[in-house]
Every structure is written in C-alpha cells, then in structure tokens.
Design an enzyme around this catalytic site. Structure first.
Site, short mmCIF file in Angstrom:
data_model
loop_
_atom_site.label_atom_id
_atom_site.label_comp_id
_atom_site.label_asym_id
_atom_site.label_seq_id
_atom_site.Cartn_x
_atom_site.Cartn_y
_atom_site.Cartn_z
N HIS A 37 0.84 -1.21 0.00
CA HIS A 37 0.00 0.00 0.00
C HIS A 37 0.88 1.25 0.00
O HIS A 37 0.56 2.24 -0.67
CB HIS A 37 -0.90 0.03 1.25
CG HIS A 37 -1.89 -1.08 1.32
ND1 HIS A 37 -1.78 -2.12 2.22
CD2 HIS A 37 -3.01 -1.33 0.61
CE1 HIS A 37 -2.80 -2.96 2.06
NE2 HIS A 37 -3.56 -2.50 1.09
N LYS A 149 -0.88 -6.27 -8.39
CA LYS A 149 -1.10 -7.62 -7.84
C LYS A 149 -2.53 -8.08 -8.18
O LYS A 149 -2.76 -9.22 -8.52
CB LYS A 149 -0.88 -7.67 -6.34
CG LYS A 149 -0.99 -9.11 -5.85
CD LYS A 149 -0.75 -9.26 -4.39
CE LYS A 149 -1.94 -8.85 -3.59
NZ LYS A 149 -3.11 -9.76 -3.76
#
Ligand code: PAF
Length: 281
Positions: A37, A149
């Site tokens: 993140h 991802k």
C-alpha cells in the site's frame, strides 16, 4: 492529516481543493496497510499534489462464506502509518455511510468480471467497481492508483473509467514482494507457519514459466501443465486457476506471442492468494 468519516466532509474537502486547481490522487484500500500500500502512495505522490487514502472493507465485494468478518483490520496502526507517510486526507467511512438503508445501485463491467477471480467469486468485481465508482464520486480524484497484484481488478477499473468517461487517470503500480518472492497481501496473515513456507510456490511457478518461455517454450497448455505440477506438489496448495491472457484485454491465449499476463489464484490453507507476471516474448 485530515480524517473524514462522512461523505459530506470528504466531498467538501475535495471540492475546495479542486477550486484551488490542486491535483488530487486517490489510493483506495481496505486497510491493514503494508509496504505494498505504501508503494501505491509513493506512486501517487509522483503524479499529484494531494493524496487521499480511503480505508473501507467493502462488504459488497465479499461473497457468502468469504472472509468479510475476519478480514484483518487495524485502524489505529493504519492512521499512524499514513500520518508518517504525510498523506493529506484519509476517508474512512462506516458501512452504513456507504450503503445506507435502501441502497440499490450497482455498476458492473460485463463479462470481464465473470472470469478468472470472478468465476470463483461471482459478485466480487461488481462490488469492487461499485465501491470504486462511489469513492471516485466522493473524493473526486484526478488520478487513482491500483496495485498490479490485483491485475484483473486494475484492468476492470480502467475499463469502467473509459466506458463511463470518468475524467480520472488510472495508474498501475508494480507488485511488491517479500524477500522470498511471496506477493504482499493483507491475507498473508492467514497463513500458518508451514503454509507460509509453501506459499512461495506461487511465485516460483511464475518464475519457472517465464524461464521456459525465455528458453523458447510458447505452448500455453504445456506451460500451464508444468505450473500445475509444481504447485500441486505442495501439501497445502489447491489451485483455483492458472491462465495466460492478453495483457490488455484479458482474453485467454494459447501461445505466448504477444505481451501476456500469467494470472494465478491458489488456495494455501484458508488463504486464497493471487499473483501474476508480465511476459514480453
Ligand atoms: O484492492 C482493494 O483493496 C479493493 O478491492 C479496493 C480497490 C480498495 C476496493 O474495495
């Protein structure tokens, strides 16, 4: 760092920033933040003046029997991390704020949402696109950053943005991995010790396929077979899907001739993990 829990507060903030001609980036998350993140935030900073991070575990993207209730949450730590990262604002609403009584409207990107991850999680992408569209309307970003991802999610959101003419640039950010190759994911926390060791097989299978392609093997059936064999050799692994797809359209390919993404979904114990790799033959 501003913290907004209501849509009205967040919309007012974004409206004011936009009046000042400030370029806003949104980094949407479900919290329990990790280095992956943080890399999205770094990417956002390359493109915008103000960074808004949203933290919302979105119930509509979890199917029945999935891990919505157990999904890891740590608001205090997340806010601490974001403060250290010099984020400008955090939007962190309750479920009742995002989905009040009587909520009825959903957004869906056709058949792109029904395959690969969508096959075993039928309502998942409908929930993702609906919440992301709401987050776009609430935070009014100029750009939004999504991790590669979740490659299928990134392509679906890009398509939604194009199809609905949203004035937002969707920026991908590369996968961040542990030292042994496992892609960072909040769900890695579900892995028991032995499962964590075995989970590296996902990345190993991708690396093996890339090596075979580099050595001249382009037949997808054969490549998939070898990946299958390797992953199945692990006691705790159960394959959900392995697919070779066109990187832009997500159409399946039979031969690796053009830019191709290998997409993988594998259960390791009770954690369903996904990963992918770009192949440029
Ligand atoms: O990738 C995620 O964490 C979620 O799917 C997203 C984009 C924040 C929507 O809930």
């Amino acid at each position: 760092m501003k913290i907004f829990r209501t849509i009205e507060e967040q919309q007012n903030y974004s409206k004011n920033e936009k009046c000042e001609n400030i370029k806003i980036a949104l980094v949407p998350t479900m919290g329990f933040l990790h280095e992956g993140h943080l890399s999205l935030i770094d990417k956002a900073k390359e493109h915008a003046d103000k960074i808004i991070v949203s933290i919302f575990v979105n119930p509509t993207q979890f199917g029945e029997g999935e891990d919505y209730k157990d999904y890891p949450r740590d608001e205090r730590k997340d806010l601490e991390v974001l403060r250290e990262k010099n984020v400008d604002a955090v939007f962190i609403p309750e479920v009742s704020e995002m989905y009040p009584e009587g909520f009825r409207t959903f957004c869906e990107v056709g058949e792109l949402s029904n395959k690969y991850c969508g096959e075993s999680r039928p309502a998942h992408f409908r929930g993702v696109t609906t919440v992301v569209l709401k987050l776009f309307n609430i935070t009014k970003p100029d750009i939004a950053v999504f991790g590669e991802k979740d490659y299928q999610q990134y392509i679906i959101i890009k398509k939604m943005t194009e199809d609905l003419n949203l004035p937002i640039e969707i920026i991908p950010s590369p996968i961040i991995r542990e030292g042994d190759g496992l892609a960072l994911s909040s769900r890695n926390i579900y892995l028991e010790k032995e499962e964590r060791i075995e989970a590296t097989v996902i990345y190993e299978s991708l690396v093996m396929a890339r090596k075979m392609i580099d050595e001249g093997e382009y037949e997808v059936n054969l490549l998939k077979g070898k990946m299958n064999e390797l992953i199945k050799s692990k006691k705790h692994a159960r394959i959900d899907y392995i697919e070779f797809v066109d990187s832009r359209t997500l159409e399946k390919v039979e031969k690796v001739e053009n830019p191709t993404r290998i997409l993988v979904g594998v259960w390791i114990g009770k954690a369903r993990l996904i990963d992918n790799m770009e192949i440029k033959p």
